[in-house]
Every structure is written in structure tokens, then in C-alpha cells.
Design an enzyme around this catalytic site. Structure first.
Site, mmCIF file in Angstrom:
data_model
loop_
_atom_site.group_PDB
_atom_site.id
_atom_site.type_symbol
_atom_site.label_atom_id
_atom_site.label_comp_id
_atom_site.label_asym_id
_atom_site.label_seq_id
_atom_site.Cartn_x
_atom_site.Cartn_y
_atom_site.Cartn_z
ATOM 1 N N LYS A 1 36.615 43.386 47.236
ATOM 2 C CA LYS A 1 35.549 43.648 46.264
ATOM 3 C C LYS A 1 35.413 45.162 46.109
ATOM 4 C CE LYS A 1 30.880 42.273 45.220
ATOM 5 N NZ LYS A 1 29.686 41.570 45.584
ATOM 6 N N CYS B 1 47.335 34.730 35.036
ATOM 7 C CA CYS B 1 47.815 35.166 36.359
ATOM 8 C C CYS B 1 49.212 35.766 36.322
ATOM 9 C CB CYS B 1 47.806 33.990 37.326
ATOM 10 S SG CYS B 1 46.289 33.043 37.276
ATOM 11 N N SER C 1 29.239 35.125 40.643
ATOM 12 C CA SER C 1 29.861 34.357 41.723
ATOM 13 C C SER C 1 29.369 32.912 41.688
ATOM 14 C CB SER C 1 29.572 35.001 43.075
ATOM 15 O OG SER C 1 28.200 34.975 43.309
ATOM 16 N N GLY C 2 30.083 32.034 42.373
ATOM 17 C CA GLY C 2 29.672 30.638 42.448
ATOM 18 C C GLY C 2 30.111 29.785 41.277
ATOM 19 N N ARG D 1 33.168 25.181 53.097
ATOM 20 C CA ARG D 1 32.533 24.275 52.130
ATOM 21 C C ARG D 1 33.531 23.744 51.090
ATOM 22 N NH1 ARG D 1 29.399 27.474 47.512
ATOM 23 N NH2 ARG D 1 30.524 29.430 47.693
ATOM 24 N N CYS E 1 41.334 28.163 49.026
ATOM 25 C CA CYS E 1 41.345 28.727 47.680
ATOM 26 C C CYS E 1 41.431 30.249 47.783
ATOM 27 C CB CYS E 1 40.053 28.365 46.936
ATOM 28 S SG CYS E 1 39.730 26.595 46.834
ATOM 29 N N CYS E 2 42.134 30.855 46.833
ATOM 30 C CA CYS E 2 42.221 32.313 46.829
ATOM 31 C C CYS E 2 40.850 32.905 46.511
ATOM 32 C CB CYS E 2 43.250 32.771 45.807
ATOM 33 S SG CYS E 2 42.915 32.222 44.134
#
Lengths: 142, 389
Positions: free
Chosen positions: B19, B84, B120-121, B193, B204-205
């Protein structure tokens, strides 16, 4: 009714039905998906591809697709698109016409299995810009 | 792509992934300038063209990155987008310029900052004019359905999938560019989760920011630059995904099978001769399927290939020696170029703490792009590199 007309004048209302090319909900009888069969080469597609990617014809016959199919795979989604309530379930449904449909599944998480029979239904898939539910095709257990 | 003349990689650059408060242009500039300096380039006039891969950060991204580097006004800068695959596609186009004699030296860069802009999320999704996106489609779901089907057909379990994360993050433990490296137990991975059944968070990336850059040049130029360890481009292939709405086997991947076959043909190097491989391991299931799709092992033997240790250090082909997207995260326009930067550093023996031994001589990279309905992926870019000293 009067109110509705008033809104129309101010701005074109967002659609509450996703796309008439995809799904027919008859007044009487059961909803069905609309396949498009190329008049020139016979290729059948859903959704409609125009021109036909095989022969470039632009003439099609609308063919009602089977309402039942095989759930090829699925996933229970706990993190979804921005704005969609979670969890929701998505799956690939293979119809006897050799067409694969991606759709939301109506039902509970942890209940679907690969290779089980599912049938077409309709329901709200998301909300439009006016906050109204958009109706489209979904599948559920038979 | 048929290479009309020899093309070499002179230098590469990559930022730390994670980040960042720095936007894509600053990240891109850092990676690009690293690549320039490691190529012994002494002035902006030597750069004949530059291609920049980015997906989400807006317009004229390449010119924004390169304005400080002094080639705005002297070289064409072309911006490349294919989700990507964008970063690797940018490098492909730089290679094409050199291979066909349009330039003596060109650059490909991939740069992306997601976290400054993205809420996010939520999950990445195709564009809203895509019929699957309208019906709730997200990239996590697309891969999760591949995993569900694979488990259904083979009896594989979530624990099996988790072994991919465990391996890759172990590879990245000492890689300072990879924010998610480390020792994870299978329980850590499967108990994280649930994102999209059966893919848990650690399968997951991560959504991160970063950049990678590659300088390519002709045989004459590589000598002129005095590069001690020239890396030769043996193959560079870009394909678009076969489009149809008929049933397809999603435990395979038509576009990866097609692209890898073309790359083997073009390079004259087969899958069993590849020493290291960076692939599109955005989700655990993908890596497992791609062992088979790329012919590292027979169809159906992917899990065995993993369990037998053939895809880790000491094995037949070290897959994701840098830790892959599962350890770097996946800034989508950047990853393809960053994979190639990491492969070049491995070939040159520069990866202190995560160097593959013996030092590899053949490196392959693979990155797909986009979740267009009717395709497995909208694009696929693959490269084959060898050491040439």
C-alpha cells in the site's frame, strides 16, 4: 400514474428490467431466455451477438431456450461488487442447447452442488440508479 | 510474434509492492529509472520508444510517468490497457519495436496504484457493459467457480489449494519486494475469512500498488551498453481469448493452453526445460490448473506436481520463485512487467535470500487479463527468457 408521468418529464427513468433482448416474462406462462439463431449459418447464441461472429449475418430467429439446465459450477460470494448485498451466489448453468449462462442463483449459501439440475426464475439482481430493483433472470434448484 | 532479429533485456526495475501513498506515476518512474540505470543508459536520447501498462489510473499515464525522465518530446510513449496483462503487453510492444528494427532500445513499464482510489471490501469486476458483471460477476467468483469444479471433478480439498499459498509465501519470505511473504500454516490459510467459496482471503492476491519496468535492446546496443549479463528474449506472445458462450472446461484454460503452445513453438524451448516460472497466480486454483495447461505435468497431475515438490526450490520448475501474486499482491497494470523484472534478476543471480540454485537459465512468465464474458480471459501475454552469457 400521474406521478409516474411527471417523473418521465423530468428525466428518463432508469430501467427496472435489465434487457428485453435477453428475457421474456409473458403475462401468462413461464419466463424464458431468448436465444438468437443465425438465419444464415444456424449458430445459436445467448446473449445476442450481432453480427453473427461466424458468418457476419445480421438476421436472427428468436428461439426460446430450455428453462432447465445443469449447474456446472458455482460460488458463494462473501465479498461482492460495490453496492451489492452479500452473500450472494453465482453459477454457470449449461442448457441442453449447448449454451452456458452465467447467472445469480436463488437460494441459500452452502446448499448448491455441481451437476445438479436448476431451473430459470426471475428476481432482483441489483438496484438501478433510482434505487429500484432491476429484474433479470436467475436460476434455482428444481 | 516472430522475432526478426535478436532482442535482449538490458536492465529491469521493480518497486516494493504494497500500500503506497505514492501514486502510479511516481511508482512507475522509480521502476523505470531503476531499469534505465541498470542498463547503463547515459541519457534520455537513447530511448526510442516507451510503452506503459496501466488499468485504472486514468489517461496519459505513460507521459505522466516519463515527464521527469526526459523522453517526452523525443520518443513516442504509448499507453497500453488490457487489465492484468497490460504490463507484460507493454514489454511485448517494446520488444516488437526492437525486433522489427524500428528502434535500437525501447522500454516497457507497468504501474498501478489501486489503494489511493479504491474502496476496500469490494471485489474487482468486469466493466458494467458486460452481461456477467451486470449479474453480479466478480473476478474472485470466476476463479472460485474454477476451484469448485476442480474440487468436484478431482476430489481436491481446500487444504490442497492452500498448499499453493503456503509454498509461494514461503518463497517470498526473504524477498523485500513482497509484502505477504512468510510462513503460513494450512490452518492460517483456510481459516482466514471466506471471500468466494472455496477461496479464503489468503488464497487471493492482495489489492496493492507497485510498478515494474524492462529495458529491451538490439544485439548491437547490448554490446555498446556493456551489459555483462544480457538476457535474451526467446519468445513473446500476446493472444486474445477465444469468445463463445458454449460450455467449456474451466479446469483447463483455453487461452493459456494456446498461448503457451505458441511460446514453446516460437522459442524452441519446451515446458520441461523451463527452470523458473512466474504465472498468473492471482488465486490459488489458477496456479494448480496452469501446471497442467502449460504442460509442466500431465492433465490431472497438478496436485501431484505440487505435492511432490516439483514446483518449489529444488524441483523441476520453480513456480513463483519471487512469491507470485499471492505474495506480491496484484496491482493489475503493473504485475506483468514486475514478473519479468523478477525473472531477469533470478537469471542474473541477484536475488539474495530467495535465489533459485543452481542459478536458472530459462525463465517463463505468464499473465492473463480481463474477465470478459464468453472468454476465460480477454488476453494472455507470455515471455520466454534465457541467460546469454
Amino acid at each position: 400514474m400521474a406521478e409516474k408521468k411527471k417523473i418521465k418529464k423530468e428525466k428518463e427513468p432508469d430501467i427496472t428490467f435489465f434487457h428485453p433482448d435477453l428475457l421474456e416474462i409473458p403475462k401468462e406462462g413461464l419466463p424464458y431466455l431468448k436465444g438468437y439463431k443465425c438465419k444464415k449459418c444456424g449458430q445459436l447464441d445467448f446473449p445476442k451477438l450481432s453480427p453473427c461472429p461466424t458468418c457476419w449475418s445480421e438476421d436472427f430467429d428468436v428461439v426460446p431456450l430450455s428453462r432447465k439446465g445443469n449447474l456446472y459450477s458455482f460460488s458463494d460470494l462473501y465479498i461482492g461488487q460495490p453496492g451489492l448485498e452479500t452473500p450472494y451466489i453465482c453459477g454457470y448453468v449449461d442448457l441442453p442447447e449447448e449454451i452456458r449462462i452465467f447467472a445469480m442463483l436463488k437460494g441459500d449459501v452452502n446448499t448448491f452442488k455441481c451437476d445438479e439440475e436448476v431451473e430459470l426464475t426471475t428476481g432482483p439482481i441489483r438496484k438501478n440508479a433510482d434505487g429500484l430493483p432491476i429484474t433479470s433472470y436467475m436460476f434455482q434448484k428444481v | 510474434m516472430k522475432l526478426e532479429r535478436d532482442v535482449y533485456i538490458a536492465g529491469v526495475g521493480e518497486t516494493v509492492f504494497g500500500k503506497h501513498k505514492m501514486d502510479y506515476d511516481e511508482l512507475g518512474r522509480i521502476a523505470a529509472f531503476q531499469a534505465i540505470k541498470s542498463s547503463n543508459i547515459d541519457g534520455p536520447g537513447m530511448i526510442g520508444s516507451a510503452y506503459v501498462g496501466n488499468a485504472h489510473n486514468g489517461i496519459v499515464t505513460g507521459q505522466t510517468i516519463f515527464k521527469d525522465i526526459g523522453i517526452c518530446g523525443t520518443a513516442p510513449i504509448i499507453n497500453v490497457e488490457s487489465a492484468c496483462s497490460a504490463g507484460a503487453m507493454a514489454v511485448h510492444l517494446a520488444i516488437k519495436d526492437v525486433a522489427y528494427g524500428l528502434t535500437e532500445l525501447s522500454m516497457g513499464v507497468g504501474a498501478e496504484n489501486h489503494t489511493l482510489r479504491r474502496k476496500s471490501g469490494t471485489a474487482f469486476m468486469p466493466a458494467m457493459n458486460d452481461i456477467e458483471a451486470v449479474h453480479g460477476g466478480v473476478m474472485t467468483g470466476k476463479y472460485a467457480m474454477r476451484a469448485t469444479r476442480y474440487m468436484h471433478e478431482t476430489g481436491a480439498t481446500i487444504e490442497d489449494l492452500a498448499m499453493i499459498t503456503q509454498k509461494s509465501r514461503r518463497h517470498a519470505k526473504n524477498n523485500p519486494h513482497a509484502p505477504y511473504g512468510g510462513d503460513y500454516s494450512i490452518e492460517d490459510i483456510i481459516d482466514s475469512r471466506m471471500i468466494a467459496y472455496p477461496l479464503t482471503l489468503h488464497q487471493c492476491c492482495g489489492v496493492v500498488d507497485g510498478a515494474g519496468a524492462v529495458v529491451v535492446c538490439s544485439g548491437e546496443m547490448i554490446k555498446k551498453l556493456g551489459i555483462e549479463k544480457p538476457v535474451k528474449v526467446r519468445g513473446s506472445v500476446v493472444t486474445s481469448g477465444p469468445y463463445h458462450n458454449r460450455p467449456r472446461d474451466i479446469t483447463g484454460d483455453d487461452i493459456t493452453e494456446m498461448t503457451s503452445a505458441m511460446l514453446y513453438e516460437e522459442s524452441g524451448i519446451g515446458p520441461k526445460d523451463v527452470d523458473i516460472l512466474e504465472l498468473h497466480d492471482a488465486f490459488t486454483i489458477a496456479e494448480l490448473l496452469y501446471y497442467e495447461c502449460m504442460g509442466l505435468c500431465e492433465k490431472g497431475d497438478g496436485l501431484k506436481f505440487l505435492r511432490d515438490g516439483l514446483s518449489t526450490y529444488g524441483g523441476q520448475c520453480v513456480v513463483s520463485p519471487r512469491g507470485g501474486m499471492l505474495s506480491y499482491g496484484h496491482p493489475i497494470g503493473a504485475s506483468g512487467a514486475a514478473q519479468m523484472a523478477a525473472n531477469v534478476k533470478q537469471l542474473r543471480g541477484e536475488c539474495n535470500g530467495y535465489q533459485v540454485e543452481p542459478v536458472p537459465k530459462v525463465a517463463m512468465s505468464h499473465v492473463t487479463g480481463g474477465g470478459l464474458s464468453g472468454t476465460e480471459h480477454a488476453a494472455c501475454t507470455m515471455h520466454m527468457l534465457t541467460s546469454d552469457w
